[in-house]
Design a protein around this motif. Structure first.
Motif, PDB file in Angstrom:
ATOM      1  N   THR A  58      -2.568  -7.509   4.918  1.00 34.83           N
ATOM      2  CA  THR A  58      -1.362  -6.750   4.867  1.00 34.83           C
ATOM      3  C   THR A  58      -0.767  -6.404   3.349  1.00 34.83           C
ATOM      4  OG1 THR A  58      -0.656  -7.979   6.693  1.00 34.83           O
ATOM      5  CG2 THR A  58       1.118  -7.214   5.395  1.00 34.83           C
ATOM      6  N   LEU A  59      -0.803  -7.351   2.527  1.00 34.09           N
ATOM      7  CA  LEU A  59      -0.678  -7.213   1.090  1.00 34.09           C
ATOM      8  C   LEU A  59      -1.244  -5.897   0.628  1.00 34.09           C
ATOM      9  CD1 LEU A  59       1.015  -8.709  -1.234  1.00 34.09           C
ATOM     10  CD2 LEU A  59      -1.142  -9.428  -2.229  1.00 34.09           C
ATOM     11  N   PHE A  60      -2.542  -5.898   0.793  1.00 36.64           N
ATOM     12  CA  PHE A  60      -3.318  -4.568   0.325  1.00 36.64           C
ATOM     13  C   PHE A  60      -2.545  -3.319   1.114  1.00 36.64           C
ATOM     14  CE2 PHE A  60      -7.782  -5.371  -1.763  1.00 36.64           C
ATOM     15  CZ  PHE A  60      -6.933  -6.049  -2.777  1.00 36.64           C
ATOM     16  N   ARG A  61      -2.394  -3.399   2.239  1.00 34.52           N
ATOM     17  CA  ARG A  61      -2.056  -2.267   3.200  1.00 34.52           C
ATOM     18  C   ARG A  61      -0.575  -1.806   2.707  1.00 34.52           C
ATOM     19  NH1 ARG A  61      -4.485  -0.755   7.801  1.00 34.52           N
ATOM     20  NH2 ARG A  61      -2.505   0.141   8.773  1.00 34.52           N
ATOM     21  N   LEU A  62       0.094  -2.696   2.045  1.00 39.43           N
ATOM     22  CA  LEU A  62       1.620  -2.663   1.642  1.00 39.43           C
ATOM     23  C   LEU A  62       1.428  -1.861   0.028  1.00 39.43           C
ATOM     24  CD1 LEU A  62       3.589  -5.666   2.567  1.00 39.43           C
ATOM     25  CD2 LEU A  62       4.150  -3.549   3.144  1.00 39.43           C
ATOM     26  N   ILE A  63       0.456  -2.425  -0.828  1.00 36.83           N
ATOM     27  CA  ILE A  63       0.333  -1.838  -1.788  1.00 36.83           C
ATOM     28  C   ILE A  63      -0.275  -0.348  -1.799  1.00 36.83           C
ATOM     29  CG2 ILE A  63      -1.043  -1.980  -4.138  1.00 36.83           C
ATOM     30  CD1 ILE A  63      -1.045  -5.040  -3.702  1.00 36.83           C
ATOM     31  N   SER A  64      -1.236  -0.290  -0.999  1.00 39.59           N
ATOM     32  CA  SER A  64      -1.763   1.162  -0.985  1.00 39.59           C
ATOM     33  C   SER A  64      -1.071   2.200  -0.249  1.00 39.59           C
ATOM     34  CB  SER A  64      -3.301   1.082   0.033  1.00 39.59           C
ATOM     35  OG  SER A  64      -3.062   0.513   1.239  1.00 39.59           O
ATOM     36  N   GLY A  65       0.160   1.636   0.701  1.00 39.68           N
ATOM     37  CA  GLY A  65       0.897   2.738   1.241  1.00 39.68           C
ATOM     38  C   GLY A  65       0.602   2.774   2.670  1.00 39.68           C
ATOM     39  N   LEU A  66      -0.355   2.206   3.021  1.00 46.49           N
ATOM     40  CA  LEU A  66      -0.664   2.297   4.495  1.00 46.49           C
ATOM     41  C   LEU A  66       0.486   1.603   5.393  1.00 46.49           C
ATOM     42  CD1 LEU A  66      -4.444   1.201   4.529  1.00 46.49           C
ATOM     43  CD2 LEU A  66      -3.349   3.780   4.762  1.00 46.49           C
ATOM     44  N   GLU A  67       1.238   0.621   4.756  1.00 47.51           N
ATOM     45  CA  GLU A  67       2.298   0.114   5.543  1.00 47.51           C
ATOM     46  C   GLU A  67       3.504  -0.027   4.570  1.00 47.51           C
ATOM     47  OE1 GLU A  67       2.345  -0.652   8.582  1.00 47.51           O
ATOM     48  OE2 GLU A  67       0.395  -1.322   9.018  1.00 47.51           O
ATOM     49  N   ASN A  68       4.679   0.184   5.124  1.00 46.79           N
ATOM     50  CA  ASN A  68       6.149   0.221   4.379  1.00 46.79           C
ATOM     51  C   ASN A  68       6.769  -1.243   4.491  1.00 46.79           C
ATOM     52  OD1 ASN A  68       5.798   2.546   2.615  1.00 46.79           O
ATOM     53  ND2 ASN A  68       6.152   3.725   4.482  1.00 46.79           N
ATOM     54  N   PRO A  69       7.213  -1.644   3.575  1.00 42.77           N
ATOM     55  CA  PRO A  69       7.964  -3.070   3.663  1.00 42.77           C
ATOM     56  C   PRO A  69       9.191  -2.898   4.771  1.00 42.77           C
ATOM     57  CG  PRO A  69       8.309  -2.164   1.457  1.00 42.77           C
ATOM     58  CD  PRO A  69       7.393  -1.376   2.033  1.00 42.77           C
ATOM     59  N   ASP A  70       9.531  -3.740   5.448  1.00 43.75           N
ATOM     60  CA  ASP A  70      10.867  -3.874   5.920  1.00 43.75           C
ATOM     61  C   ASP A  70      12.231  -3.955   5.227  1.00 43.75           C
ATOM     62  OD1 ASP A  70       9.243  -4.059   8.304  1.00 43.75           O
ATOM     63  OD2 ASP A  70       9.293  -6.018   8.617  1.00 43.75           O
ATOM     64  N   GLU A  71      11.874  -4.746   4.128  1.00 45.46           N
ATOM     65  CA  GLU A  71      12.791  -5.209   3.003  1.00 45.46           C
ATOM     66  C   GLU A  71      12.217  -5.049   1.825  1.00 45.46           C
ATOM     67  OE1 GLU A  71      15.143  -8.277   4.049  1.00 45.46           O
ATOM     68  OE2 GLU A  71      15.334  -7.990   6.141  1.00 45.46           O
ATOM     69  N   GLY A  72      12.900  -4.839   0.683  1.00 42.70           N
ATOM     70  CA  GLY A  72      12.516  -4.770  -0.504  1.00 42.70           C
ATOM     71  C   GLY A  72      11.804  -3.679  -1.045  1.00 42.70           C
ATOM     72  N   ARG A  73      11.586  -3.785  -2.273  1.00 44.78           N
ATOM     73  CA  ARG A  73      10.819  -2.575  -3.062  1.00 44.78           C
ATOM     74  C   ARG A  73       9.609  -3.020  -3.791  1.00 44.78           C
ATOM     75  NH1 ARG A  73      15.481  -0.412  -6.998  1.00 44.78           N
ATOM     76  NH2 ARG A  73      15.171  -2.701  -7.861  1.00 44.78           N
TER      77      ARG A  73
END
Length: 265
Positions: free
Chosen positions: A59-74
């Protein structure tokens, strides 16, 4: 100053109060994975991430790569908030994902072609790199003609040509035999030393993390509220024999015990 002599003054990747949940269709509810996570990674660091299966590493990698976006935060990349992060970092998955109908040089050229570089020019840029990556004379071979280690070299070359100074490696050597894996670890370290990039490596191999990384982040809970951080007490350059130092053996055993106690089923 870190053990490898790099000052921690330029942040290239930051999570600021990042939260993320996924929707469990079976349970009909959101399941939190990350909660208010804060991470700083610095220029030319080598970061390893370890944790039990299902703890949130992917999940961390998917957030870094842009495959997922955070619900909160930047999420910041090179000091800027990147809402669309696709293509902003280099990503090397567990499987090499080489296109079987493309030769070595054609596979390596893919990120350059996607940027609009003409095929002939892309190949001209890649040819001098083949010897450095241990692929001299292999440019016209197809993936089925390569060993596992060679395939991973092509995959890493392709990742490096993304142009990003942040490279994500998701268990890149997990499918290799033990001897080839050790050889590839040494090769990867040498490549990293030559390049101006920050590498973030997910691995289940504690020894691999200790050998390669400046810092290790450990997933120890679900949902993840904070990441435990360990500074690897080894200078650079390193040798595999350095893993036999008493302090490193003790640290390895401690990390393994932590992970054994946090297996997520």
């Amino acid at each position: 100053m870190s053990k490898c002599g790099r000052e921690r003054n330029k942040k290239v990747l930051q999570f600021e109060n990042v939260a993320f949940s996924y929707h469990d269709k079976k349970q009909g509810r959101s399941v939190p994975v990350l909660q208010n996570i804060n991470i700083d990674m610095y220029d030319r660091e080598f970061i390893a991430i370890i944790g039990p299966s299902g703890s949130g590493k992917s999940t961390l990698f998917r957030l870094i790569s842009g495959l997922e976006n955070p619900d909160e935060g930047r999420i910041f990349i090179n000091g800027e908030v990147q809402k669309c992060r696709l293509g902003k970092v280099g990503y090397m998955p567990q499987q090499d994902l080489l296109m079987p109908w493309r030769t070595v040089i054609e596979n390596a050229a893919l990120p350059l072609e996607l940027k609009g570089v003409r095929k002939e020019e892309a190949h001209k840029q890649i040819l001098p790199l083949l010897e450095e990556f241990g692929l001299r004379g292999m440019e016209h071979r197809f993936p089925h003609e390569l060993s596992g280690g060679m395939k991973q070299r092509v995959s890493f070359l392709r990742t490096s040509l993304s142009g990003s100074n942040v490279l994500l490696l998701d268990e890149p050597f997990s499918a290799l035999d033990a001897i080839t894996r050790l050889s590839m670890q040494e090769w990867l370290m040498n490549q990293w030393e030559k390049r101006k990039a920050t590498i973030v490596l997910v691995t289940h191999d504690v020894s691999e993390a200790l050998f390669l990384a400046d810092r290790i982040f450990i997933f120890t809970e679900r949902p993840v509220r904070s990441l435990q951080e360990v500074n690897v007490p080894l200078g650079r350059p390193r040798r595999l024999n350095d893993l036999n130092e008493p302090a490193i053996i003790s640290l390895k055993n401690d990390l393994i015990e932590q992970l054994r106690g946090k297996v997520i089923t």
